[in-house]
Design a protein around this motif. Structure first.
Motif, PDB file in Angstrom:
ATOM      1  N   MET A 182       7.697 -27.411  48.289  1.00 37.69           N
ATOM      2  CA  MET A 182       8.917 -26.679  48.635  1.00 37.69           C
ATOM      3  C   MET A 182       9.471 -25.967  47.412  1.00 37.69           C
ATOM      4  SD  MET A 182      10.925 -29.506  50.910  1.00 37.69           S
ATOM      5  CE  MET A 182      10.044 -30.585  52.023  1.00 37.69           C
ATOM      6  N   HIS A 183       9.486 -26.695  46.289  1.00 40.98           N
ATOM      7  CA  HIS A 183      10.019 -26.127  45.062  1.00 40.98           C
ATOM      8  C   HIS A 183       9.278 -24.860  44.661  1.00 40.98           C
ATOM      9  CE1 HIS A 183      10.074 -25.684  40.626  1.00 40.98           C
ATOM     10  NE2 HIS A 183      11.369 -25.924  40.784  1.00 40.98           N
TER      11      HIS A 183
ATOM     12  N   SER B 203      10.780 -17.371  45.989  1.00 38.78           N
ATOM     13  CA  SER B 203      11.811 -16.605  46.698  1.00 38.78           C
ATOM     14  C   SER B 203      12.962 -16.246  45.763  1.00 38.78           C
ATOM     15  CB  SER B 203      12.338 -17.408  47.893  1.00 38.78           C
ATOM     16  OG  SER B 203      11.321 -17.619  48.851  1.00 38.78           O
ATOM     17  N   PHE B 204      13.419 -17.220  44.955  1.00 42.47           N
ATOM     18  CA  PHE B 204      14.554 -16.987  44.062  1.00 42.47           C
ATOM     19  C   PHE B 204      14.203 -15.958  42.991  1.00 42.47           C
ATOM     20  CE2 PHE B 204      17.043 -18.054  40.230  1.00 42.47           C
ATOM     21  CZ  PHE B 204      18.328 -17.867  40.748  1.00 42.47           C
TER      22      PHE B 204
ATOM     23  N   SER C  10      25.921 -21.564  46.673  1.00 36.83           N
ATOM     24  CA  SER C  10      25.384 -22.929  46.586  1.00 36.83           C
ATOM     25  C   SER C  10      26.422 -23.937  46.094  1.00 36.83           C
ATOM     26  CB  SER C  10      24.164 -22.953  45.657  1.00 36.83           C
ATOM     27  OG  SER C  10      24.541 -22.775  44.297  1.00 36.83           O
ATOM     28  N   LYS C  11      27.547 -23.452  45.554  1.00 33.19           N
ATOM     29  CA  LYS C  11      28.578 -24.358  45.041  1.00 33.19           C
ATOM     30  C   LYS C  11      29.388 -25.011  46.164  1.00 33.19           C
ATOM     31  CE  LYS C  11      29.191 -21.693  40.770  1.00 33.19           C
ATOM     32  NZ  LYS C  11      30.119 -20.868  39.960  1.00 33.19           N
ATOM     33  N   SER C  12      29.266 -24.461  47.353  1.00 32.52           N
ATOM     34  CA  SER C  12      30.024 -24.996  48.482  1.00 32.52           C
ATOM     35  C   SER C  12      29.100 -25.253  49.657  1.00 32.52           C
ATOM     36  CB  SER C  12      31.123 -24.002  48.898  1.00 32.52           C
ATOM     37  OG  SER C  12      31.758 -24.423  50.093  1.00 32.52           O
TER      38      SER C  12
ATOM     39  N   SER D  25      20.310 -24.212  53.924  1.00 34.91           N
ATOM     40  CA  SER D  25      20.617 -25.508  53.312  1.00 34.91           C
ATOM     41  C   SER D  25      19.499 -25.954  52.361  1.00 34.91           C
ATOM     42  CB  SER D  25      20.840 -26.568  54.393  1.00 34.91           C
ATOM     43  OG  SER D  25      19.689 -26.736  55.187  1.00 34.91           O
ATOM     44  N   ILE D  26      18.237 -25.643  52.704  1.00 43.20           N
ATOM     45  CA  ILE D  26      17.124 -25.999  51.804  1.00 43.20           C
ATOM     46  C   ILE D  26      17.198 -25.163  50.530  1.00 43.20           C
ATOM     47  CG2 ILE D  26      14.616 -26.109  51.549  1.00 43.20           C
ATOM     48  CD1 ILE D  26      14.367 -26.484  54.519  1.00 43.20           C
ATOM     49  N   PHE D  27      17.490 -23.881  50.683  1.00 39.01           N
ATOM     50  CA  PHE D  27      17.617 -23.007  49.518  1.00 39.01           C
ATOM     51  C   PHE D  27      18.790 -23.455  48.643  1.00 39.01           C
ATOM     52  CE2 PHE D  27      18.375 -18.512  47.826  1.00 39.01           C
ATOM     53  CZ  PHE D  27      17.336 -18.609  46.914  1.00 39.01           C
TER      54      PHE D  27
END
Length: 460
Positions: free
Chosen positions: A370-371, A377-378, A393-395, A442-444
């Motif tokens: 997954m990583h 992607s990132f 991603s902070k929330s 959520s996975i990202f």
């Protein structure tokens, strides 16, 4: 001759070709087809939970067997009267050689029946060419009935020339399209599957296609026109997989690399010029042609965003226990088939298959597989998209555009374009309330939290 004798004839052909007799379902389908019924009507007559799509699949397999046996191109539209003509010919000897069972048989002078039929284009054997060397073999397929039916309608009923199938890595885009082709293989004269990871150059794809289908086409300076002529002359289906390979990394989604800008004109031509063929694009991000022509009646195109699976069937035979917890595991990993298989192997090895114990762990586990995919992607995002994703991603709650504008040092133009680009990559979901709120996968999000904490060392 009655329907029983016609079925006996079909049974002989099937047995000769396969070594097996017609089963009860095939008999019921053959009878229904000869009575001019639709797949839906046949399914309703048979009952037992069969739907029209399954009846269609079985019918097409039967057509394929009979086509080989009679050296004819048999399909639903000519099934009955092609069999009548075959039986009435001198090749086959039956007690009654004047079969007239088919209710929609093209009638003419009974004494000149064979002469009336012979010129018909539908009686000619259709030459087919299928190149699925680069297509995957579907070993397990579940919970995609709605998507498959939608694609079938676009491809077969509406004959949409340009179709896009997009979704995140591992979500099942390629498997879905391959299943679609398995269902409709006999509906096309030419079916070709290309993967841009292996051969991204459009000129090579066009040249290879023409060489195999039209060996006499040697005009290297005008091959696109030659291909368009082929798409008009024959019913072709070309699948282009891994479309993201020809886009520029580190910029907003859907920007072609300089050497691949010829795809832009080619795909626009597919959407605009009249022909009888279809192109299916598979990728992690949307091509610009799909956006610029979307909603325009002059350019009939369709796009399908593939989401995660919901059925627990995807987890069967993977060594897991605690079936009551399977739905929670699927939800946690957003129904991604590749991620679910990977995490199932981990659960089997480390937790002895006990899903409940795995779910009791603190937070989501991101595996190496997954990583790797999430990192790719990132790293492919523009700096603006990366900033937006990291802020989101902070929330664990959706954030409005005005909140993002306040928290980020971005212009309104950059923020809006960044949000749109993330949506085109299927990494961002818009939630409509009194205003639009945005939330990343959520996975990202978990991946971004992991690398911010330095667990994988992806961020400096």
């Amino acid at each position: 001759m009655d329907i029983a004798e016609l079925l006996q004839f079909v049974d002989r052909l099937v047995e000769k070709q396969t070594g097996e007799h017609l089963d009860d379902l095939q008999k019921s389908i053959a009878q229904g087809l000869c009575e001019g019924k639709s797949y839906k009507d046949i399914a309703e007559d048979i009952g037992n939970g069969y739907n029209e799509n399954y009846i269609g699949d079985v019918s097409r397999q039967l057509f394929k067997i009979l086509s080989k046996s009679l050296n004819e191109d048999i399909k639903k539209s000519n099934f009955c009267w092609t069999l009548e003509r075959a039986i009435n010919s001198q090749i086959f000897s039956f007690n009654n050689n004047n079969l007239t069972w088919c209710p929609y048989y093209p009638r003419g002078n009974p004494g000149r029946q064979e002469e009336a039929i012979a010129p018909s284009e539908t009686t000619r054997t259709r030459t087919q060419y299928h190149d699925l060397t680069l297509a995957p073999k579907v070993r397990k397929f579940c919970d995609r009935t709605t998507e498959l039916d939608t694609l079938s309608r676009w491809l077969i009923d509406e004959k949409i020339p340009l179709i896009s199938v997009i979704g995140t890595a591992g979500i099942g885009k390629t498997t879905l399209v391959k299943k679609l082709i398995d269902r409709h293989l006999d509906d096309f004269d030419v079916v070709i599957w290309k993967n841009l990871k292996i051969s991204p150059q459009l000129n090579k794809i066009v040249a290879d296609t023409l060489t195999k289908i039209v060996p006499d086409a040697h005009r290297e300076d005008d091959q696109i026109n030659d291909l368009m002529a082929l798409l008009s002359e024959k019913r072709c289906l070309i699948v282009i997989d891994d479309l993201q390979e020809i886009f520029v990394g580190g910029q907003f989604a859907g920007r072609y690399q300089t050497r691949h800008k010829n795809y832009h004109q080619f795909l626009r031509a597919i959407a605009q010029i009249e022909h009888q063929s279809s192109i299916i694009l598979i990728g992690r991000e949307q091509s610009p042609e799909m956006l610029s022509s979307s909603g325009n009646d002059l350019y009939p195109i369709k796009s399908l965003a593939v989401g995660g699976l919901e059925s627990v069937e995807i987890l069967e035979n993977l060594g897991l226990t605690d079936r009551d917890n399977w739905a929670d595991l699927i939800q946690l990993y957003e129904g991604n088939p590749v991620y679910l298989q990977d995490i199932s192997a981990l659960i089997t090895n480390i937790f002895l298959g006990k899903v409940s114990e795995f779910l009791a762990e603190d937070g989501m586990i991101i595996t190496e597989l997954m990583h790797g995919q999430l990192r790719e992607s990132f790293e492919g995002l523009s700096s603006v998209e990366q900033a937006i994703a990291l802020e989101l991603s902070k929330s664990n709650h959706p954030i409005s555009r005005s909140q993002l504008r306040t928290q980020l040092s971005l212009s309104s133009t950059d923020l809006i374009n960044g949000l749109q680009s993330l949506q085109r990559r299927c990494l961002l979901k818009a939630i409509k309330q009194d205003q639009a709120f945005f939330q990343i996968s959520s996975i990202f999000r978990e991946y971004l939290i992991t690398i911010k904490n330095g667990n994988f060392g992806d961020l400096n």
